[in-house]
Design a protein around this motif. Structure first.
Motif, PDB file in Angstrom:
ATOM      1  N   ALA A  84       0.740  -0.200  -0.034  1.00 36.03           N
ATOM      2  CA  ALA A  84       1.843   0.493  -0.702  1.00 36.03           C
ATOM      3  C   ALA A  84       2.104  -0.121  -2.075  1.00 36.03           C
ATOM      4  N   THR A  85       2.030  -1.455  -2.160  1.00 33.87           N
ATOM      5  CA  THR A  85       2.226  -2.132  -3.450  1.00 33.87           C
ATOM      6  C   THR A  85       1.179  -1.672  -4.449  1.00 33.87           C
ATOM      7  N   ARG A 130       0.555   4.103  -9.518  1.00 32.31           N
ATOM      8  CA  ARG A 130       1.297   5.307  -9.897  1.00 32.31           C
ATOM      9  C   ARG A 130       1.771   5.226 -11.349  1.00 32.31           C
ATOM     10  N   ARG A 133      10.384   5.265  -0.340  1.00 34.44           N
ATOM     11  CA  ARG A 133      11.041   4.214  -1.128  1.00 34.44           C
ATOM     12  C   ARG A 133      12.188   3.556  -0.367  1.00 34.44           C
ATOM     13  N   MET A 161       7.394   2.812   2.429  1.00 38.15           N
ATOM     14  CA  MET A 161       7.545   1.988   1.222  1.00 38.15           C
ATOM     15  C   MET A 161       7.263   2.796  -0.044  1.00 38.15           C
ATOM     16  N   ALA A 162       6.087   3.415  -0.118  1.00 41.21           N
ATOM     17  CA  ALA A 162       5.671   4.074  -1.351  1.00 41.21           C
ATOM     18  C   ALA A 162       6.155   5.516  -1.413  1.00 41.21           C
ATOM     19  N   LEU A 214      12.772  -2.755   1.689  1.00 42.12           N
ATOM     20  CA  LEU A 214      12.055  -3.670   2.565  1.00 42.12           C
ATOM     21  C   LEU A 214      12.978  -4.232   3.638  1.00 42.12           C
ATOM     22  N   LEU A 269       2.066  -2.759   3.707  1.00 43.95           N
ATOM     23  CA  LEU A 269       2.866  -3.115   2.527  1.00 43.95           C
ATOM     24  C   LEU A 269       1.982  -3.381   1.320  1.00 43.95           C
ATOM     25  N   TRP A 274      -0.399   1.102  -4.446  1.00 37.05           N
ATOM     26  CA  TRP A 274      -0.107   2.494  -4.802  1.00 37.05           C
ATOM     27  C   TRP A 274       1.021   2.575  -5.835  1.00 37.05           C
ATOM     28  N   VAL A 275       2.089   1.780  -5.625  1.00 42.53           N
ATOM     29  CA  VAL A 275       3.214   1.792  -6.568  1.00 42.53           C
ATOM     30  C   VAL A 275       2.752   1.334  -7.955  1.00 42.53           C
ATOM     31  N   VAL A 326      13.972 -11.367  -0.164  1.00 37.80           N
ATOM     32  CA  VAL A 326      12.989 -11.062   0.862  1.00 37.80           C
ATOM     33  C   VAL A 326      12.056 -10.000   0.299  1.00 37.80           C
ATOM     34  N   GLY A 327      10.757 -10.236   0.396  1.00 33.59           N
ATOM     35  CA  GLY A 327       9.818  -9.270  -0.150  1.00 33.59           C
ATOM     36  C   GLY A 327       9.487  -9.543  -1.595  1.00 33.59           C
TER      37      GLY A 327
END
Lengths: 196, 204
Positions: free
Chosen positions: B152-153, B159, A172, A168-169, A175, B149, B155-156, B34-35
């Motif tokens: 990761a969110t 950043r 990229r 994901m991060a 999803l 997830l 982290w995004v 989705v997501g």
């Protein structure tokens, strides 16, 4: 402590919402605390403060809310509301999640033009953004502790979570691909571990 | 100066067909989200700004920024997009407010109706059959991926702070927040308030 394998939110010993009005106001309060996303607040309020659900149940419900189309917290409020009071509960939770935040966001949009050029406002937004990122990461770490009873065992869970972060991060990847591939693999592995 | 952003917005002539078009667009987007709704924002930009020219670029960006900064679900940025389309069609004053409310209702109903109904029906079935092996395997199996997830969110989002060498105070604030959430029961609003104050004072 309820065992992780039998999530049963309506267990009689567990606190639960009294009526749809209680649900509405609980979700209103929860939504109004959720700057930069509501997830961190949902875990704190529903699991730690109200005790309506355990961390394990929260992760499971969140997984479903995430995989269904539509905004995740909206899905989550529908799921939780419906579980206690059926359609009335779903509508009450959803209305709580949206009504007052909507009024607030509209008000903000209307005054935004006056203050958007103030450096202090831009700075405050930056500070809140930094905290919001930390909130989400903190909840993620905390939820990871709930995995100790997971049928796959902790090491494999760490690998799966790590692969998800990289996909994901780092890479990229959409999803749309991550969920079926990594999620699918995780579900099949879990299915094999569970007693038939 | 700031008033210019509201004045330069074009006055649109939207007919019933256009409103229907807007509604149908969000209906069609609903099941693709989705997501989270924010994942479909690029497509909304393509449709509302580039193709239909119902919104300006600054209006689009501000709608997302305000909804992110305000409490509540991030999906409310869609309500703001609809509100701004209505304002552009009705102009300043009561007409703009009424059409703004219409735009908001059209967009939110469109984007939420199909996905909410589907979620409601599917999770009802899932809850009734929660002891089935397949349902348990699905819900428990997804847990590590969902936690991944989440991290990761974070982290995004982090950043966007910038580079460590110059923007280290922002990173430090995030790191301290992680530890506080993980290890203490401190109320989340205290942390957000502190972050806002530090930012407003120009310390981060």
């Amino acid at each position: 402590m309820a065992p992780a394998t039998s999530p049963h939110p309506n267990a009689p010993t567990r606190p639960q919402p009294r009526n749809p009005t209680d649900l509405f106001w609980s979700f209103t309060l929860l939504a109004l605390q959720g700057f930069g996303g509501v997830l961190a607040v949902v875990q704190r309020e529903l699991v730690e403060k109200k005790g309506w659900m355990t961390n394990e149940e929260f992760v499971e419900d969140w997984a479903v809310a995430q995989i269904m189309p539509g905004p995740n917290v909206v899905n989550l409020s529908i799921m939780i509301g419906d579980r206690y009071f059926g359609l009335r509960g779903a509508v009450a939770a959803l209305a709580g999640m949206l009504t007052f935040p909507l009024i607030l966001v509209l008000t903000l949009a209307m005054v935004y033009a006056q203050f958007s050029s103030e450096p202090a406002v831009a700075g405050a937004l930056r500070g809140m953004g930094a905290v919001a990122a930390g909130l989400i990461a903190g909840v993620g770490i905390k939820l990871f502790a709930s995995i100790k009873n997971h049928p796959l065992g902790r090491p494999l869970c760490v690998v799966l979570a790590g692969l998800t972060i990289v996909a994901m991060a780092g890479l990229r990847l959409p999803l749309f691909w991550i969920l079926p591939v990594l999620g699918g693999a995780a579900c099949v592995l879990t299915w094999r571990k569970l007693a038939p | 100066m700031t008033a210019a952003t509201t004045v330069t917005a074009p006055l649109l002539a939207l007919n019933a067909g256009d409103w229907l078009n807007l509604f149908l667009y969000y209906l069609s987007l609903s099941l693709l989200a989705v997501g989270g709704a924010i994942a479909t924002a690029p497509d909304m930009h393509r449709f509302l700004v580039e193709r239909q020219a119902w919104l300006t670029d600054p209006q689009f960006s501000a709608s997302i920024a305000i909804a992110q900064a305000a409490p509540g679900p991030n999906v409310l940025f869609i309500a703001l997009l609809g509100w701004n389309v209505g304002i552009n069609a009705g102009g300043p004053g009561v007409a703009g407010w009424l059409l703004g409310a219409l735009g908001m209702a059209v967009c939110m109903l469109g984007v939420m109706l199909p996905s909410s109904l589907l979620t409601w029906l599917a999770t009802r079935w899932g809850h009734r059959n929660r002891e089935r092996r397949a349902v348990r395997a699905f819900k428990q199996g997804m847990a590590p991926v969902v936690i991944g997830l989440l991290l990761a969110t974070a982290w995004v989002l982090a950043r966007a702070h910038g580079v460590w060498a110059t923007d280290w105070p922002v990173w430090l604030l995030t790191a301290v927040t992680v530890v506080l959430v993980w290890r203490t029961k401190l109320h989340l609003l205290w942390m957000l308030g502190t972050g806002a104050a530090l930012g407003a004072l120009g310390w981060i």
